[in-house]
Design a protein around this motif. Structure first.
Motif, PDB file in Angstrom:
ATOM      1  N   UNK A  21       0.667  -1.256  -0.206  1.00 57.00           N
ATOM      2  CA  UNK A  21       0.184  -0.205  -0.423  1.00 57.00           C
ATOM      3  C   UNK A  21       0.860   0.917   0.189  1.00 57.00           C
ATOM      4  N   UNK A  22       1.744   1.293   0.270  1.00 58.82           N
ATOM      5  CA  UNK A  22       3.320   2.024  -0.109  1.00 58.82           C
ATOM      6  C   UNK A  22       3.429   2.283  -1.753  1.00 58.82           C
ATOM      7  N   UNK A  23       3.488   3.138  -2.150  1.00 55.22           N
ATOM      8  CA  UNK A  23       3.919   3.450  -3.650  1.00 55.22           C
ATOM      9  C   UNK A  23       4.752   4.767  -2.978  1.00 55.22           C
ATOM     10  N   UNK A  27      10.267  11.986  -5.726  1.00 57.75           N
ATOM     11  CA  UNK A  27      10.476  12.235  -5.026  1.00 57.75           C
ATOM     12  C   UNK A  27       9.266  12.551  -3.957  1.00 57.75           C
ATOM     13  N   UNK A  28       8.485  11.196  -3.582  1.00 58.89           N
ATOM     14  CA  UNK A  28       7.590  11.166  -2.468  1.00 58.89           C
ATOM     15  C   UNK A  28       7.239   9.834  -2.935  1.00 58.89           C
ATOM     16  N   UNK A  29       6.587   9.902  -1.480  1.00 58.11           N
ATOM     17  CA  UNK A  29       6.291   8.510  -1.284  1.00 58.11           C
ATOM     18  C   UNK A  29       4.183   8.364  -1.079  1.00 58.11           C
TER      19      UNK A  29
END
Length: 275
Positions: A21-23, A27-29
């Motif tokens: 569930x963490x993509x 530059x960010x998640x």
């Protein structure tokens, strides 16, 4: 070679360690593990149109700056690969300008919530004060069926939300008109249609064309989903009844409130509920 294998192994290990569930977006998640319940699909309505013009003119109009539609189907689709070719002019995820000022089942701005399919068709001609509509080619309807089924399945569109342009804009539009095969499409799972036995039940032995109270019929049509403002003129009320008849009683669409039209409206409300 060993270095390449080590790098691949490390990447696989890191991927395995990544949280579900963490993509990683570079530059960010993004954390997608907590999805809101108060979220609804944008697309709820499928609107069927005719172009009232030939294919080349229709394509030029629909790719210009003023109007657009998601799909355009020629009257006789070419089949260069043995399958009918359909033109997609706007991606489904994007809004197209096909509905105009519109209302259906309590909602206006139908462009925001719909997909539009334009069918190349000349529309109507007027002769001796009467409108004569152009039939739809069987090859065109055969191409429309799988496209409409796919759209309905993708967005779980309810039968009562597969509509004519005239249903959502009865004061302005006639398309796709009384020759469009709504009953046949409903048998294919595309759109709403009343159960004949329930129409007969609500007709209750009356003559089909026996006059009924216009206000009573308009109340049913409003409950089903049509826009019937309180300040509607008699002519505007007649238009609403007429487009309803074009869709569900195409053999006679004179806009006059009669027993069969009332019975059809009751059967539809019973089957699909209020808008």
């Amino acid at each position: 070679m060993k270095r390449v294998l080590s790098t691949l192994l490390l990447a696989l290990l890191l991927a395995g360690c990544a949280e579900k569930g963490i993509i990683d977006k570079g530059a960010y998640e993004l954390d997608t593990r907590h999805q809101a319940q108060a979220a609804y699909p944008r697309i709820k309505v499928l609107v069927i149109h005719y172009t009232a013009d030939d294919f080349d003119s229709s394509l030029a109009t629909l790719t210009d700056k003023n109007v657009s539609s998601h799909y355009l189907i020629p009257a006789n689709p070419p089949q260069p690969s043995g399958k009918p070719r359909i033109w997609q002019l706007v991606p489904e995820k994007e809004l197209a300008w096909h509905a105009g000022i519109s209302f259906w089942r309590g909602t206006n701005r139908i462009n925001d919530t719909s997909i539009g399919i334009e069918l190349e068709n000349r529309g109507w001609q007027k002769s001796n004060g009467e409108k004569t509509f152009t039939p739809f080619e069987p090859a065109q309807i055969a191409a429309l069926i799988p496209l409409a089924k796919d759209i309905i399945a993708r967005y779980n569109i309810k039968p009562e939300n597969v509509v004519a342009h005239s249903d959502i804009a009865p004061q302005r539009k006639d398309d796709p008109g009384p020759l469009f095969p709504w009953q046949m499409l409903a048998q294919q799972g595309i759109g709403a249609w009343p159960d004949p036995a329930r129409v007969t039940f609500y007709l209750n032995g009356k003559s089909k064309y026996e006059p009924v109270d216009t206000a009573a019929l308009l109340d049913l049509l409003m409950r089903y989903g049509y826009e019937v403002p309180d300040n509607s003129t008699a002519a505007q009320q007649k238009r609403v009844i007429m487009v309803f008849q074009m869709h569900y009683r195409p053999e006679l669409w004179n806009g006059i409130a009669d027993a069969e039209t009332l019975a059809i409206a009751r059967a539809l409300l019973e089957k699909y509920g209020q808008g």
